[in-house]
Design an enzyme around this catalytic site. Structure first.
Site, PDB file in Angstrom:
ATOM      1  N   ASP A  93      -0.401  -5.377   1.261  1.00  0.00           N
ATOM      2  CA  ASP A  93      -0.415  -3.979   0.828  1.00  0.00           C
ATOM      3  C   ASP A  93       0.870  -3.572   0.100  1.00  0.00           C
ATOM      4  O   ASP A  93       1.927  -4.165   0.286  1.00  0.00           O
ATOM      5  CB  ASP A  93      -0.558  -3.057   2.052  1.00  0.00           C
ATOM      6  N   ASP A  94       0.720  -2.517  -0.682  1.00  0.00           N
ATOM      7  CA  ASP A  94       1.832  -1.735  -1.251  1.00  0.00           C
ATOM      8  C   ASP A  94       2.484  -2.349  -2.488  1.00  0.00           C
ATOM      9  O   ASP A  94       3.456  -1.816  -2.993  1.00  0.00           O
ATOM     10  CB  ASP A  94       2.924  -1.437  -0.209  1.00  0.00           C
ATOM     11  N   HIS A 144      -5.320   0.971  -3.245  1.00  0.00           N
ATOM     12  CA  HIS A 144      -4.542   1.512  -2.113  1.00  0.00           C
ATOM     13  C   HIS A 144      -3.946   2.874  -2.494  1.00  0.00           C
ATOM     14  O   HIS A 144      -2.843   3.201  -2.067  1.00  0.00           O
ATOM     15  CB  HIS A 144      -3.460   0.505  -1.730  1.00  0.00           C
ATOM     16  N   HIS A 148       0.201   6.561  -2.600  1.00  0.00           N
ATOM     17  CA  HIS A 148       0.357   6.277  -1.173  1.00  0.00           C
ATOM     18  C   HIS A 148       0.580   7.535  -0.315  1.00  0.00           C
ATOM     19  O   HIS A 148       1.441   7.557   0.571  1.00  0.00           O
ATOM     20  CB  HIS A 148       1.522   5.292  -0.972  1.00  0.00           C
ATOM     21  N   HIS A 238       2.641  -6.922   4.074  1.00  0.00           N
ATOM     22  CA  HIS A 238       3.069  -6.102   2.931  1.00  0.00           C
ATOM     23  C   HIS A 238       3.897  -6.941   1.957  1.00  0.00           C
ATOM     24  O   HIS A 238       4.828  -7.627   2.383  1.00  0.00           O
ATOM     25  CB  HIS A 238       3.906  -4.918   3.411  1.00  0.00           C
TER      26      HIS A 238
HETATM   27 ZN   LIG Z   1       0.310   1.020   2.369  1.00  0.00          ZN
END
Ligand SMILES: [Zn+2]
Length: 269
Positions: A93-94, A144, A148, A238
């Site tokens: 993620d991210d 995503h 955020h 992540h």
């Molecule tokens: Zn995230």
């Protein structure tokens, strides 16, 4: 409303310059082993291809963009795979992050694994080549949100903007509209699940969370993954959002252990 349209148009403009590389996005990685590329050939130039849509599509080849997603039924997030053997999914993620994502990609290549990358739109907009690189290596590109946010406390129209703008960007960058969405922090809401479905995506959660984002130390990340993983697990790690060197070191440690134990990795379709 008009603001969203403007943003979308601006995003497409940004991307169009780089868009011509797209043709090789799933054709150039024959080196990927066990290549499970779910590639429906978008529109192969070969003569055996079924007739393309009529009209003037030939003239507008590179800009024609990905096939728009079809709405789906609203569903709860997928927290684990329906697997009774040691099949698991790794999710990152991210990102994309210009420093850490390429390292993660090389580790995945080393172990010949396929993963799902939940990208943040504003990061992806800054790293279009990296987004294409992730896709070209056979990984799944997923949504995503754009910035955020916590989706629970914002208007539905803003939730929709966050998801749609990101899907548009990722679709135009890779040629494929994302089919998976993950709420930041896993903080789902009725609105985000509904809008996710309206935009043709399915929601994906996780079942193994080593809290690597908090940088608890490589050994703790490794230990948490190895102690909690099991058949069908979806692992959350992540590759963006800060210094991810602990995550990277943990991946190098736990991936070979899991492979030795007979685990296999998939990126859910
Ligand atoms: Zn995230």
């Amino acid at each position: 409303m008009s603001r969203r349209l403007l943003l979308s148009v601006a995003g497409m403009g940004l991307l169009s310059a780089a868009g011509c590389q797209l043709a090789s996005h799933d054709g150039g990685d024959g080196a990927v082993p066990a290549g499970v590329l779910p590639s429906e050939p978008a529109s192969p130039p070969g003569s055996s291809a079924p007739p393309a849509p009529p009209s003037s599509s030939a003239a507008a080849s590179p800009a024609s963009g990905p096939v728009p997603a079809q709405p789906r039924k609203v569903s709860n997030p997928l927290f684990s795979l329906a697997a009774d053997d040691r099949l698991v999914a790794l999710t990152l993620d991210d990102g994309p992050d210009p420093v850490h994502t390429p390292v993660v990609l090389s580790i995945l290549e080393q172990y010949r694994l396929r993963a799902t990358f939940f990208l943040i739109g504003e990061n992806a907009a800054r790293q279009p080549a990296l987004v294409r690189e992730i896709a070209a290596r056979g990984h799944h590109i997923a949504n995503h949100t754009w910035s955020h946010p916590d989706l629970r406390g914002i208007p539905d129209s803003t939730v929709r903007d966050e998801l749609l703008r990101t899907s548009d960007l990722l679709g135009n960058t890779t040629g494929r509209t994302p089919t998976w969405f993950r709420a930041p922090g896993g903080d789902w809401s009725d609105a985000s699940l509904r809008i996710c479905a309206e935009l043709g995506m399915r929601p994906m959660g996780w079942s193994v969370d080593p809290q690597d984002w908090a940088r608890p130390g490589t050994s703790l990340i490794t230990q948490r993954v190895l102690q909690t993983i099991g058949p069908g697990s979806i692992v959350l790690n992540h590759d963006g959002g800060g210094d991810r060197s602990q995550t990277i070191a943990a991946l190098r440690t736990y991936l070979p252990v899991l492979l030795d134990e007979g685990y296999r990795f998939t990126a859910p379709k």
